[in-house]
Design an enzyme around this catalytic site. Structure first.
Site, PDB file in Angstrom:
ATOM      1  N   CYS A 199      -4.794  -4.902   7.296  1.00  0.00           N
ATOM      2  CA  CYS A 199      -4.127  -5.007   5.625  1.00  0.00           C
ATOM      3  C   CYS A 199      -5.045  -6.748   5.683  1.00  0.00           C
ATOM      4  O   CYS A 199      -5.170  -7.687   6.486  1.00  0.00           O
ATOM      5  CB  CYS A 199      -3.315  -5.883   5.011  1.00  0.00           C
ATOM      6  SG  CYS A 199      -3.593  -6.839   3.396  1.00  0.00           S
ATOM      7  N   THR A 215       4.286  12.916   8.048  1.00  0.00           N
ATOM      8  CA  THR A 215       5.681  12.582   8.317  1.00  0.00           C
ATOM      9  C   THR A 215       5.763  13.476   9.932  1.00  0.00           C
ATOM     10  O   THR A 215       4.875  13.740  10.216  1.00  0.00           O
ATOM     11  CB  THR A 215       5.848  14.226   7.724  1.00  0.00           C
ATOM     12  OG1 THR A 215       5.560  14.044   6.371  1.00  0.00           O
ATOM     13  CG2 THR A 215       7.657  14.566   7.599  1.00  0.00           C
ATOM     14  N   THR A 261      -8.767  -9.187   4.361  1.00  0.00           N
ATOM     15  CA  THR A 261      -8.766  -9.757   2.813  1.00  0.00           C
ATOM     16  C   THR A 261     -10.674  -9.815   3.046  1.00  0.00           C
ATOM     17  O   THR A 261     -11.555  -9.868   4.049  1.00  0.00           O
ATOM     18  CB  THR A 261      -8.793 -11.643   3.359  1.00  0.00           C
ATOM     19  OG1 THR A 261      -7.045 -11.748   3.212  1.00  0.00           O
ATOM     20  CG2 THR A 261      -8.925 -12.141   2.087  1.00  0.00           C
ATOM     21  N   ALA A 289      -8.813 -12.045  12.911  1.00  0.00           N
ATOM     22  CA  ALA A 289      -7.940 -13.228  13.683  1.00  0.00           C
ATOM     23  C   ALA A 289      -7.850 -11.880  15.392  1.00  0.00           C
ATOM     24  O   ALA A 289      -7.788 -11.089  15.408  1.00  0.00           O
ATOM     25  CB  ALA A 289      -7.026 -13.781  13.511  1.00  0.00           C
ATOM     26  N   PHE A 312       0.958  -1.228   0.006  1.00  0.00           N
ATOM     27  CA  PHE A 312       0.198   0.134   0.464  1.00  0.00           C
ATOM     28  C   PHE A 312       0.419   1.102   0.363  1.00  0.00           C
ATOM     29  O   PHE A 312       2.379   1.865   0.097  1.00  0.00           O
ATOM     30  CB  PHE A 312      -0.604   0.091   1.375  1.00  0.00           C
ATOM     31  CG  PHE A 312      -1.580  -1.232   1.402  1.00  0.00           C
ATOM     32  CD1 PHE A 312      -3.091  -0.871   0.828  1.00  0.00           C
ATOM     33  CD2 PHE A 312      -1.003  -2.150   1.856  1.00  0.00           C
ATOM     34  CE1 PHE A 312      -3.751  -2.024   0.843  1.00  0.00           C
ATOM     35  CE2 PHE A 312      -2.339  -3.249   1.960  1.00  0.00           C
ATOM     36  CZ  PHE A 312      -3.420  -3.709   0.986  1.00  0.00           C
ATOM     37  N   SER A 349      -7.421  -7.319  -1.220  1.00  0.00           N
ATOM     38  CA  SER A 349      -7.277  -6.612   0.185  1.00  0.00           C
ATOM     39  C   SER A 349      -7.423  -5.601   0.613  1.00  0.00           C
ATOM     40  O   SER A 349      -7.218  -5.487  -1.142  1.00  0.00           O
ATOM     41  CB  SER A 349      -5.333  -7.312   0.488  1.00  0.00           C
ATOM     42  OG  SER A 349      -4.616  -8.775   0.397  1.00  0.00           O
ATOM     43  N   HIS A 373       0.828  -3.558   7.662  1.00  0.00           N
ATOM     44  CA  HIS A 373       1.266  -5.115   9.120  1.00  0.00           C
ATOM     45  C   HIS A 373       1.030  -4.067   9.855  1.00  0.00           C
ATOM     46  O   HIS A 373       2.082  -3.846  10.571  1.00  0.00           O
ATOM     47  CB  HIS A 373       2.043  -6.047   8.591  1.00  0.00           C
ATOM     48  CG  HIS A 373       2.013  -6.564   7.766  1.00  0.00           C
ATOM     49  ND1 HIS A 373       3.083  -7.341   7.150  1.00  0.00           N
ATOM     50  CD2 HIS A 373       0.722  -7.021   6.911  1.00  0.00           C
ATOM     51  CE1 HIS A 373       2.544  -8.530   5.673  1.00  0.00           C
ATOM     52  NE2 HIS A 373       1.110  -7.536   6.574  1.00  0.00           N
TER      53      HIS A 373
END
Length: 249
Positions: free
Chosen positions: A48, A157, A50, A68, A2, A41, A106
């Protein structure tokens, strides 16, 4: 992969929990579902996830994702309530321009919003990272002034870092305030943090070299830096200058 450039704000319309995790339904998302397929995704607040179900027309365009327990423990998504807005970005296509920075979506950890202040029409915000643990060490080595950090999926930033207090700050221009959820979150709320993955790889390579692993080129590079530092501090004598003029003897 991404970019950290948020495409759209979706709205949480349903939440279903059980011992195995949590299913979220995100509605009002039609603009990012026009090319969607099951299994695609989508980064939701920087995580990220699904797509397991979607409909471009129903409820303004909705999709369903499964969280999860690992995702719930690493992110703020378990705090979301029906009606909350979330940042959305589709996985980057190879044919598009690359803005932002390399974002894996992630999430490393959550931080807490400490305070905010207006600066003209911009907004300054400060955050605090949690106490490090052996399982989740400090992320501060990867957060540097004028570097970048991903907050709830948005590439921002870094304007300041205070290692002793485990804090750092960013500034949001007016346009960004309107396009992401961060400005709408209250002080004390959690945010999702992903630090620069390139910095992690560099650190691992250097540590491997210092410990005797890694490639010979990296070990030589690290050795030269250490030697130059010791010379500059006067701990080692400078190497004698070479008199070799390049002439053939």
């Amino acid at each position: 992969m991404f970019t950290g450039l948020i495409e759209h704000l979706g709205t949480v319309s349903a939440i279903h929990r059980d011992d195995g995790g949590c299913a979220l339904t995100i509605s009002e998302s039609a603009p990012i579902l026009v090319d969607c397929h099951i299994g695609d995704s989508i980064a939701v607040n920087g995580a990220c996830l699904t797509v397991v179900e979607f409909d471009v027309e129903r409820d303004g365009g909705y999709f369903k994702i499964w969280l999860a327990n690992e995702t719930l423990s690493r992110t703020d998504l378990g705090d979301r309530k029906v009606g909350d807005q979330v940042n959305l970005e589709r996985a980057m296509g190879a044919h598009v321009r690359f803005g932002g920075h390399f974002v894996q979506a992630h999430v490393d950890i959550t931080a807490t919003i400490l305070r905010r202040t207006l600066d003209g029409d911009s907004l300054r915000l400060w955050f605090q990272l949690p106490e490090p643990t052996p399982e989740r060490p400090s992320l501060l080595p990867y957060i540097i002034p004028k570097g970048y950090v991903t907050i709830d999926g948005a590439s921002l930033t870094v304007t300041s870092v205070h290692d002793a207090e485990r804090t750092f700050g960013v500034m949001l221009i007016q346009h960004t305030q309107q396009k992401i959820t961060l400005a709408k979150k209250a002080d004390g709320e959690r945010i999702n943090i992903e630090v620069d993955m390139v910095g992690k790889y560099v650190e691992k390579s250097v540590l491997a070299a210092l410990e005797g692993g890694g490639g010979q080129a990296m070990r030589t590079f690290v050795q030269r830096i250490v030697e130059e530092t010791l010379v500059n501090k006067g701990i080692l004598p400078a190497a004698p200058a070479s008199n070799d003029s390049g002439a053939i003897q």
